[in-house]
Design a protein around this motif. Structure first.
Motif, short mmCIF file in Angstrom:
data_model
loop_
_atom_site.label_atom_id
_atom_site.label_comp_id
_atom_site.label_asym_id
_atom_site.label_seq_id
_atom_site.Cartn_x
_atom_site.Cartn_y
_atom_site.Cartn_z
N ILE A 87 0.86 -1.19 0.00
CA ILE A 87 0.00 0.00 0.00
C ILE A 87 0.89 1.23 0.00
CG2 ILE A 87 -1.77 1.30 1.23
CD1 ILE A 87 -2.79 -1.34 2.36
N ARG A 88 0.91 1.91 -1.12
CA ARG A 88 1.83 3.04 -1.31
C ARG A 88 1.26 4.34 -0.77
NH1 ARG A 88 4.48 0.34 -0.96
NH2 ARG A 88 5.49 2.03 0.15
N GLN A 89 -0.06 4.53 -0.90
CA GLN A 89 -0.69 5.75 -0.41
C GLN A 89 -2.02 5.41 0.25
OE1 GLN A 89 -1.03 9.10 -3.13
NE2 GLN A 89 0.80 8.48 -4.27
N LEU A 90 -2.35 6.17 1.31
CA LEU A 90 -3.65 6.08 1.95
C LEU A 90 -4.17 7.49 2.15
CD1 LEU A 90 -5.81 4.28 3.40
CD2 LEU A 90 -4.57 4.76 5.52
N HIS A 91 -5.33 7.77 1.58
CA HIS A 91 -5.95 9.09 1.69
C HIS A 91 -7.16 8.97 2.62
CE1 HIS A 91 -3.68 10.98 -1.71
NE2 HIS A 91 -3.47 9.70 -1.95
#
Length: 502
Positions: free
Chosen positions: A248-252
């Protein structure tokens, strides 16, 4: 002026429900921005929306491909035919949404219709797949998605909500068994009713995420409820998997769901994430308020010895400072549900010569006889605090714990949890002083992101010495919090008035 106004119809759709929410073009494009731009210039990349409702993701991808593939296919019709037949694929979640998706993507309900922008389809469905699918029932549940047979085993004229993407026997997988999807993106259904009661439902979005990972795309982007961070029925295994997934590279993160879905209140907020196959390392975590990015940090989703996700970047450092004291958890003072054995519907009776024990119930204070108390009878004559099991609306930043001082000769229904019991009134009031602080509520927000405040929700609140009273100044000094950390706590928790705890 108005006659030239040409709104995007996909920005105007009313949501099906709070469980099946339409994605706006604006939000769809923010999610698509996470995909490397060169993917939209490659005629060999394939894209799948496994839970298509309006077709907005596929339509917006098509716009990007039409521009990006111009050098490969100078002829527009040839370009369109290639994009629609070779690169874009969707699965409708119902008959209606499949039709909506085709209209959005092909500008025609039939992919091979007279007005379709694609002239290369023989099949009226194009690449938007949908057929009525039956659940497989066993012991009252679907063996694959867990749907309730009581609710969804119904006539053919009604939708089954047996979603193709999360049923292994779906003909979709047979039809596309040779297909490699490079990008999977979507907004899955969030939950299914699991009994005859409207309010009872089980999450289902996690099944879409897990199935998408199994297909091993290069990139996966999905928007889902954020309750998996710390709670949610049946989500423990999913949460553990997500926290340990370094792909998981990004979490918004959006604590207020209306920042993404106008007019839709999803308790605990929503999030969308970027997953990249084969990647590793820390995740970039973005936090939003009022639609604006207010915080960004690179960190691992899983903290050491932690089984939840701490959603606030600023909170992580505060948590580390508190954790360094290695104190017991405050939840050691908290009872389980039904502390005296009475459910929330029981209200007690009027006071009589036999009914002399004060009984705190849902919106009522009555009396019961001592003999009716079968659980924790020895607590009756001690001081304790009664704290509601359900607190506020589900927004932990403003949901304040408001204890009631339970004097000797009192007990309560399941509406409350018991904090204590205590040997004297002074200790009980010292505990109340701690509960009154913003620090206490801030530590509670680390695990509580829904209305319910179980004993486990208080796990990260540290125990104190209750031979003394507490206020925020004492607690900030004790844990060595700096000005920025104090300001953050002060901004996160609504001030509690003195009357809130008296």
């Amino acid at each position: 002026m108005l006659k030239n106004y040409n709104p995007d119809v996909l920005s105007c759709l009313a949501n099906l429900s709070s469980d099946e929410v339409f994605t706006s073009p604006l939000l769809a494009n923010k999610m698509l921005d996470l995909i490397p731009p060169h993917f939209f210039c490659d005629p060999n990349k394939t894209f799948l929306d496994p839970c298509s409702k309006s077709g907005v993701f596929l339509r917006e991808i098509a716009k990007r491909l039409i521009k990006g593939l111009a050098p490969h296919f100078p002829d527009l019709q040839e370009r369109l035919n290639h994009i629609f037949t070779k690169q874009l694929f969707g699965i409708g979640i119902t008959t209606l949404t499949a039709q909506l998706s085709r209209r959005s993507l092909y500008c025609s309900r039939e992919a091979n219709g007279e007005y379709s922008v694609c002239t290369a389809f023989d099949d009226e469905n194009g690449n938007i797949f949908y057929r009525t699918l039956a659940h497989k029932w066993e012991n009252g549940r679907c063996t694959e998605c867990g749907a309730s047979q009581e609710v969804f085993d119904r006539g053919d004229e009604l939708e089954t909500h047996a979603y193709h993407f999360i049923h292994s026997y779906s003909p979709f997988f047979e039809r596309y068994k040779e297909m490699k999807f490079d990008v999977i993106i979507g907004n899955p259904p969030y939950q299914l009713r699991d009994s005859g009661a409207q309010s009872s439902a089980s999450p289902i979005y996690q099944n879409f995420v897990e199935q998408a990972k199994k297909l091993q795309p290069e990139y996966l982007v999905m928007i889902i409820p954020a309750r998996w961070y710390a709670g949610g029925k049946g989500l423990d295994e999913f949460r553990a998997t997500m926290l340990q997934d370094t792909q998981i590279r990004q979490l918004h993160d959006f604590p207020n769901s209306q920042d993404c879905f106008s007019g839709v209140d999803i308790k605990g907020g929503v999030c969308y994430f970027l997953w990249q196959k084969g990647s590793t390392g820390e995740t970039q975590v973005f936090s939003y308020e009022n639609g604006e990015n207010v915080s960004q940090a690179s960190r691992y989703l899983k903290e050491e010895n932690m089984d939840i996700f701490i959603r606030s970047n600023e909170a992580v450092e505060i948590y580390h400072k508190v954790k360094a004291f290695n104190e017991p958890s405050f939840n050691e003072l908290i009872s389980s549900r039904k502390p005296f054995g009475f459910d929330t519907k029981f209200k007690g009776y009027a006071k009589t010569k036999d009914n002399t024990v004060k009984f705190y119930a849902n919106k009522a204070v009555n009396y019961i006889s001592r003999g009716e108390v079968k659980v924790n009878r020895d607590w009756i004559e001690r001081y304790k605090l009664f704290v509601p099991y359900a607190i506020g609306s589900g927004d932990s930043r403003v949901d304040l714990v408001k204890p009631i001082l339970g004097e000797p000769n009192s007990c309560c229904s399941e509406t409350y949890l018991v904090f204590g019991p205590f040997d004297d009134e002074k200790t009980a009031k010292n505990v109340m002083s701690y509960i009154k602080t913003k620090f206490f509520h801030f530590m509670l927000t680390l695990k509580k992101n829904t209305q319910h405040a179980t004993r486990n929700a208080y796990q990260l609140v540290p125990m104190q010495d209750f031979n003394q009273s507490w206020n925020d100044e004492k607690l900030y000094a004790k844990y060595g919090l700096n000005d920025d950390e104090i300001a953050f706590i002060e901004s996160m928790v609504r001030p509690m008035e003195r009357t809130d705890v008296e």
